[in-house]
Design an enzyme around this catalytic site. Structure first.
Site, PDB file in Angstrom:
ATOM      1  N   HIS A 283     -18.813 -34.238  66.659  1.00  0.00           N
ATOM      2  CA  HIS A 283     -19.225 -34.346  65.260  1.00  0.00           C
ATOM      3  C   HIS A 283     -19.849 -33.032  64.770  1.00  0.00           C
ATOM      4  O   HIS A 283     -19.411 -32.451  63.771  1.00  0.00           O
ATOM      5  CB  HIS A 283     -20.226 -35.509  65.124  1.00  0.00           C
ATOM      6  CG  HIS A 283     -20.718 -35.717  63.736  1.00  0.00           C
ATOM      7  ND1 HIS A 283     -20.195 -36.680  62.902  1.00  0.00           N
ATOM      8  CD2 HIS A 283     -21.668 -35.089  63.003  1.00  0.00           C
ATOM      9  CE1 HIS A 283     -20.800 -36.626  61.732  1.00  0.00           C
ATOM     10  NE2 HIS A 283     -21.707 -35.673  61.766  1.00  0.00           N
ATOM     11  N   GLU A 284     -20.859 -32.560  65.509  1.00  0.00           N
ATOM     12  CA  GLU A 284     -21.544 -31.333  65.072  1.00  0.00           C
ATOM     13  C   GLU A 284     -20.609 -30.130  65.177  1.00  0.00           C
ATOM     14  O   GLU A 284     -20.708 -29.188  64.396  1.00  0.00           O
ATOM     15  CB  GLU A 284     -22.823 -31.104  65.881  1.00  0.00           C
ATOM     16  CG  GLU A 284     -23.861 -32.230  65.770  1.00  0.00           C
ATOM     17  CD  GLU A 284     -24.246 -32.617  64.345  1.00  0.00           C
ATOM     18  OE1 GLU A 284     -24.138 -31.765  63.438  1.00  0.00           O
ATOM     19  OE2 GLU A 284     -24.631 -33.791  64.126  1.00  0.00           O
ATOM     20  N   HIS A 287     -18.765 -29.875  61.992  1.00  0.00           N
ATOM     21  CA  HIS A 287     -19.577 -29.166  60.984  1.00  0.00           C
ATOM     22  C   HIS A 287     -19.542 -27.659  61.255  1.00  0.00           C
ATOM     23  O   HIS A 287     -19.389 -26.848  60.346  1.00  0.00           O
ATOM     24  CB  HIS A 287     -21.033 -29.628  61.056  1.00  0.00           C
ATOM     25  CG  HIS A 287     -21.301 -30.964  60.431  1.00  0.00           C
ATOM     26  ND1 HIS A 287     -21.000 -31.249  59.119  1.00  0.00           N
ATOM     27  CD2 HIS A 287     -21.879 -32.093  60.929  1.00  0.00           C
ATOM     28  CE1 HIS A 287     -21.380 -32.498  58.832  1.00  0.00           C
ATOM     29  NE2 HIS A 287     -21.909 -33.038  59.918  1.00  0.00           N
ATOM     30  N   GLU A 313     -19.280 -33.392  55.751  1.00  0.00           N
ATOM     31  CA  GLU A 313     -19.217 -34.542  56.646  1.00  0.00           C
ATOM     32  C   GLU A 313     -17.759 -34.942  56.921  1.00  0.00           C
ATOM     33  O   GLU A 313     -17.443 -35.470  57.990  1.00  0.00           O
ATOM     34  CB  GLU A 313     -20.003 -35.710  56.041  1.00  0.00           C
ATOM     35  CG  GLU A 313     -20.193 -36.895  56.956  1.00  0.00           C
ATOM     36  CD  GLU A 313     -21.125 -36.631  58.142  1.00  0.00           C
ATOM     37  OE1 GLU A 313     -21.712 -35.537  58.238  1.00  0.00           O
ATOM     38  OE2 GLU A 313     -21.246 -37.540  58.982  1.00  0.00           O
TER      39      GLU A 313
HETATM   40 ZN    ZN Z   1     -22.676 -34.946  60.070  1.00  0.00          ZN
END
Ligand code: ZN
Length: 519
Positions: A283-284, A287, A313
């Protein structure tokens, strides 16, 4: 005719030349403010990852000082004067050109920021830094009352902020607009309710299914060092440049950009919860890939920044879910996972593992929720924080209201506030209006991924080979390189040909979970 055109061109380029020095001064001033803001981000990153506890009070003073300084730079009167001079300039004619987009966004940001008194900005920065420190203690001690006065103070200041910014419908509107420019509370409420209406029957059908994966295998022993090196290897493979970024440990995972070539991501490890750190890292990393793909030559200006939190996101959710929880992804990675965690996985077939990482069940903690129920966690926070900001709900009643909503939407009640109302950092950091961008991210992500698959053909075939470069190039080309040139709504429409809609997400979830749960 051609003489007239030439005349216009000549006048335009003369005006361009005349306005160029003003535009340059504007850019220099804004880039200086960004430079200071990144120093502030570094203080914040250090506070979350390395700072000894006793450094907290002085760090709060430093952060408040920096926040005031950044605000002062961003709202300097000469910036307003330069923007006034540039507004009718040919440099501003095309709002999608580099200069036009910069001028339009800076005008909007400047007008918004100059409505906030510096004293309020400093008070907020201090209250939120202390709020986060007290939140960590309250969460560890499972003691909401410890945090209650801090949250009350933060809410008071956020209402003052909303009043200073101005609004027509609800004080929540100007706060939401900070994270998703151009969005309204009413529109988000509408989209989320459409999503909810389509999600609830799917969640129910899954709950009633007799066909269930065994998720307990993810709670076996996964040594933390192996989790870290496996996570880093996966982040590298999907394209994260560790020469221009790093991964550290925090209580609440995040990604922050400290400069061109310096993107920090964080995670937290639990030996008996493989998914938490691994999918947190993906997830990160998503980003981080967005930050690493923004145009460096425009760093510090709108055209070098991300579009919105929702679009940010969408990048993290795509790598975490559409890619990271796909069967094709694990056809490449599963043999490596078995080698990294032999004790936990040697007797587990790939299909069993695929089912386990896609287990759907109502749960207490948002960041650990599956991709189907996740949006219900967001809906709960969205409703509660609107009520708090609109003063319809008192902070003292918040834990009870939280628990009631969990019972209502997910059929479970948190056994403690640490696993309930105290689980997220956002409110302690004053981030009201932020939560709905998570759900918007899921919706954008599904819509973009469907388009990427249509444009690129068989993505699964590349994933199976461990090749993620075509998807990353598609994201770089269609999203990253444009910075903030387009609004979220424009970007979605430009790439996919339709406005934001809930249908792609629902149809992806229905197809995937229909197969796993035999629906
Ligand atoms: Zn996030």
């Amino acid at each position: 005719m051609s003489t007239v055109v030439n005349e216009v061109n000549r006048v335009t380029s003369e005006n361009n030349r005349a306005d160029q020095p003003i535009y340059q001064k504007l850019c220099d001033a804004v880039q200086e403010a960004t430079l200071l803001a990144r120093i502030q981000h570094l203080l914040e990153w250090d506070e979350q990852t390395k700072m000894p506890k006793a450094g907290g009070a002085y760090r709060a003073d430093q952060m408040a000082y920096m926040a005031g300084l950044v605000h002062q730079k961003q709202t300097a009167p000469e910036i307003g004067e330069w923007l006034d001079q540039l507004v009718d300039s040919p440099l501003a004619d095309d709002p999608t050109s580099d200069t036009g987009a910069n001028i339009a966004h800076l005008r909007r940001d400047y007008d918004k920021k100059t409505r906030l008194p510096q004293s309020l900005v400093e008070q907020l920065a201090k209250a939120c830094t202390l709020g986060q420190q007290v939140w960590v203690e309250a969460r560890n001690a499972d003691d909401f009352k410890k945090f209650q006065p801090n949250l009350e103070e933060i809410l008071c200041l956020k209402r003052e902020e909303a009043a200073a910014l101005g609004y027509e419908q609800t004080p929540y509107d100007p706060l939401l607009d900070d994270y998703e420019p151009g969005e309204s509370t009413a529109n988000v409420a509408r989209v989320l309710s459409e999503l909810r209406d389509a999600l609830v029957p799917l969640v129910q059908a899954i709950a009633e299914s007799k066909q269930r994966p065994d998720a307990s295998l993810l709670a076996r022993s996964y040594p933390v060092e192996a989790q870290e090196s496996f996570g880093i290897a996966a982040a590298k493979r999907i394209g994260f440049d560790f020469g221009a970024g790093r991964l550290d440990v925090t209580a609440h995972p995040f990604c922050t950009g400290l400069g061109p070539g310096d993107v920090r991501i964080t995670t937290r490890y639990d030996e008996h919860a493989f998914s938490d750190a691994f999918f947190g890292i993906l997830h990160e990393t998503g980003h981080g890939l967005y930050d690493q793909g923004l145009p460096r030559k425009h760093y510090g200006l709108p055209i070098g920044e991300d579009v919105s939190l929702g679009i940010h996101e969408s990048q993290s959710r795509m790598w975490e879910n559409q890619v990271g929880r796909s069967r094709a992804f694990w056809e490449h990675f599963y043999p490596q996972a078995q080698a990294a965690f032999p004790a936990a996985l040697k007797d587990v077939a790939k299909e069993e593992f695929y089912g386990a990482i896609n287990d759907v069940r109502p749960s207490l903690v948002r960041v650990e929720a599956d991709e189907v129920t996740y949006n219900l966690h967001i809906l709960i926070r969205f409703e509660l924080e609107q009520a708090l900001i609109e003063d319809r709900l008192q902070v003292a009643d918040l834990p009870g209201a939280w628990n009631e909503k969990y019972q209502h939407y997910l059929g479970i009640t948190p056994p403690s506030d640490a696993d309930g109302v105290l689980q997220d950092v956002h409110w302690s950091a004053g981030l009201f209006g932020y939560f709905p961008t998570y759900a918007l991210g899921n919706l954008y992500s599904a819509q973009f991924f469907r388009q990427a698959a249509a444009d690129l053909g068989d993505l699964d075939a590349s994933f199976r080979k461990g090749d993620f470069s075509s998807l990353l190039s598609w994201l770089r080309e269609n999203i990253h390189r444009h910075g903030r040139r387009y609004s979220p709504a424009e970007l979605v429409e430009r790439i996919t040909g339709t406005p934001l809609q809930h249908e792609p997400l629902i149809s992806q979830l229905t197809a995937k979970y229909g197969e796993i749960y035999g629906l």
